[in-house]
Design a protein around this motif. Structure first.
Motif, PDB file in Angstrom:
ATOM      1  N   LEU A  97       0.825  -1.203   0.000  1.00  0.00           N
ATOM      2  CA  LEU A  97       0.000   0.000   0.000  1.00  0.00           C
ATOM      3  C   LEU A  97       0.865   1.261   0.000  1.00  0.00           C
ATOM      4  O   LEU A  97       0.570   2.233  -0.711  1.00  0.00           O
ATOM      5  N   TYR A  98       1.945   1.223   0.773  1.00  0.00           N
ATOM      6  CA  TYR A  98       2.839   2.381   0.839  1.00  0.00           C
ATOM      7  C   TYR A  98       3.534   2.618  -0.499  1.00  0.00           C
ATOM      8  O   TYR A  98       3.568   3.743  -1.011  1.00  0.00           O
ATOM      9  N   GLY A 100       2.638   1.502  -3.425  1.00  0.00           N
ATOM     10  CA  GLY A 100       1.645   1.851  -4.430  1.00  0.00           C
ATOM     11  C   GLY A 100       1.271   3.319  -4.365  1.00  0.00           C
ATOM     12  O   GLY A 100       1.147   3.994  -5.393  1.00  0.00           O
ATOM     13  N   TYR A 101       1.112   3.826  -3.150  1.00  0.00           N
ATOM     14  CA  TYR A 101       0.788   5.246  -2.974  1.00  0.00           C
ATOM     15  C   TYR A 101       1.967   6.126  -3.383  1.00  0.00           C
ATOM     16  O   TYR A 101       1.795   7.146  -4.056  1.00  0.00           O
ATOM     17  N   LYS A 102       3.160   5.712  -3.003  1.00  0.00           N
ATOM     18  CA  LYS A 102       4.369   6.484  -3.303  1.00  0.00           C
ATOM     19  C   LYS A 102       4.574   6.655  -4.799  1.00  0.00           C
ATOM     20  O   LYS A 102       4.930   7.740  -5.270  1.00  0.00           O
ATOM     21  N   ARG A 104       2.204   6.090  -7.125  1.00  0.00           N
ATOM     22  CA  ARG A 104       0.910   6.270  -7.796  1.00  0.00           C
ATOM     23  C   ARG A 104       0.601   5.075  -8.694  1.00  0.00           C
ATOM     24  O   ARG A 104       0.220   5.230  -9.857  1.00  0.00           O
ATOM     25  N   SER A 105       0.769   3.885  -8.123  1.00  0.00           N
ATOM     26  CA  SER A 105       0.556   2.654  -8.877  1.00  0.00           C
ATOM     27  C   SER A 105      -0.745   1.980  -8.444  1.00  0.00           C
ATOM     28  O   SER A 105      -0.815   1.394  -7.362  1.00  0.00           O
ATOM     29  N   PRO A 106      -1.783   2.036  -9.273  1.00  0.00           N
ATOM     30  CA  PRO A 106      -3.043   1.373  -8.917  1.00  0.00           C
ATOM     31  C   PRO A 106      -2.892  -0.144  -8.833  1.00  0.00           C
ATOM     32  O   PRO A 106      -3.616  -0.801  -8.088  1.00  0.00           O
ATOM     33  N   MET A 109      -1.524  -0.893  -5.341  1.00  0.00           N
ATOM     34  CA  MET A 109      -2.566  -0.590  -4.361  1.00  0.00           C
ATOM     35  C   MET A 109      -3.634  -1.684  -4.369  1.00  0.00           C
ATOM     36  O   MET A 109      -4.079  -2.149  -3.312  1.00  0.00           O
ATOM     37  N   ASP A 193       9.378  -1.288  -5.143  1.00  0.00           N
ATOM     38  CA  ASP A 193       9.828   0.088  -4.929  1.00  0.00           C
ATOM     39  C   ASP A 193      11.139   0.347  -5.661  1.00  0.00           C
ATOM     40  O   ASP A 193      11.317   1.389  -6.303  1.00  0.00           O
TER      41      ASP A 193
END
Length: 201
Positions: A97-98, A100-102, A104-106, A109, A193
């Motif tokens: 989740l982190y 994905g948010y960092k 901007r990867s749907p 997420m 990441d």
């Protein structure tokens, strides 16, 4: 980057006041369950009752009611919280989740959320959604194939992640250990990441 994931995981554990308690990360060997379960094969992990499921559900075969198969189970159910079947495996998705948010990867997420749900609510159909999330992540990585071409050294951590995944499957199914699956979640998130960061350069 590794420290961020470790500190984040420890923070969540300490906030819940349950680190290394009933839902121990070190082992998930058979423990007593509240109700007898009539199954043909002995489970390495206990399948006790909780908010989402009950041992009586073992006999159900409906698509939405069928429980996660013992082969896919990674932790004793509801040992930490009555609302989260596989607590440690569920919260270890904070890495996905982190990241994905960092970035901007749907895809990441969605994969993190799907895994979080499948470990929290042990239903076979949610496990199928979880596996679909893995395919989404793989599609994301494959679209960044140029990163591996320009940085062949990244193939080493990819191989390591694959080895961790295989080790996780073996130890969970044959020894009843939970920790390898948690490590798999965090290492896969870290790998994602690294790859996505390299892709931006």
């Amino acid at each position: 980057m590794v420290k961020k994931y470790v500190f984040l995981l420890l923070f969540v554990c300490l906030q819940n006041g349950t680190i290394f308690s009933g839902g121990s990360l070190s082992s998930g060997k058979q423990e007593s369950v509240s109700k007898p379960v009539n199954v043909e094969k002995k489970h390495l992990f206990s399948r006790g009752s909780g908010y989402w499921t009950d041992p009586a559900d073992e006999s159900t075969t409906g698509w939405f009611s069928q429980l996660t198969s013992p082969a896919s189970q990674r932790e004793n159910w509801y040992k930490v919280s009555p609302y989260v079947a596989e607590f440690w495996c569920a919260i270890s998705n904070v890495g996905f989740l982190y990241v994905g948010y960092k970035h901007r990867s749907p895809e990441l997420m969605a994969a993190g959320l799907a895994s979080l749900l499948s470990h929290s609510i042990p239903k076979q159909w949610l496990l199928s959604v979880d596996k679909a999330g893995v395919l989404f992540v793989l599609s994301k990585v494959l679209r960044e194939y140029k990163v591996f071409k320009d940085n062949p050294k990244l193939l080493a951590p990819v191989g390591l992640a694959g080895l961790i995944n295989l080790t996780d499957a073996y130890l969970a199914r044959n020894k009843g250990y939970t920790l390898p699956h948690v490590v798999w979640h965090l290492s896969a998130a870290l790998l994602a990441d690294v790859v996505l960061t390299a892709a931006k350069r």
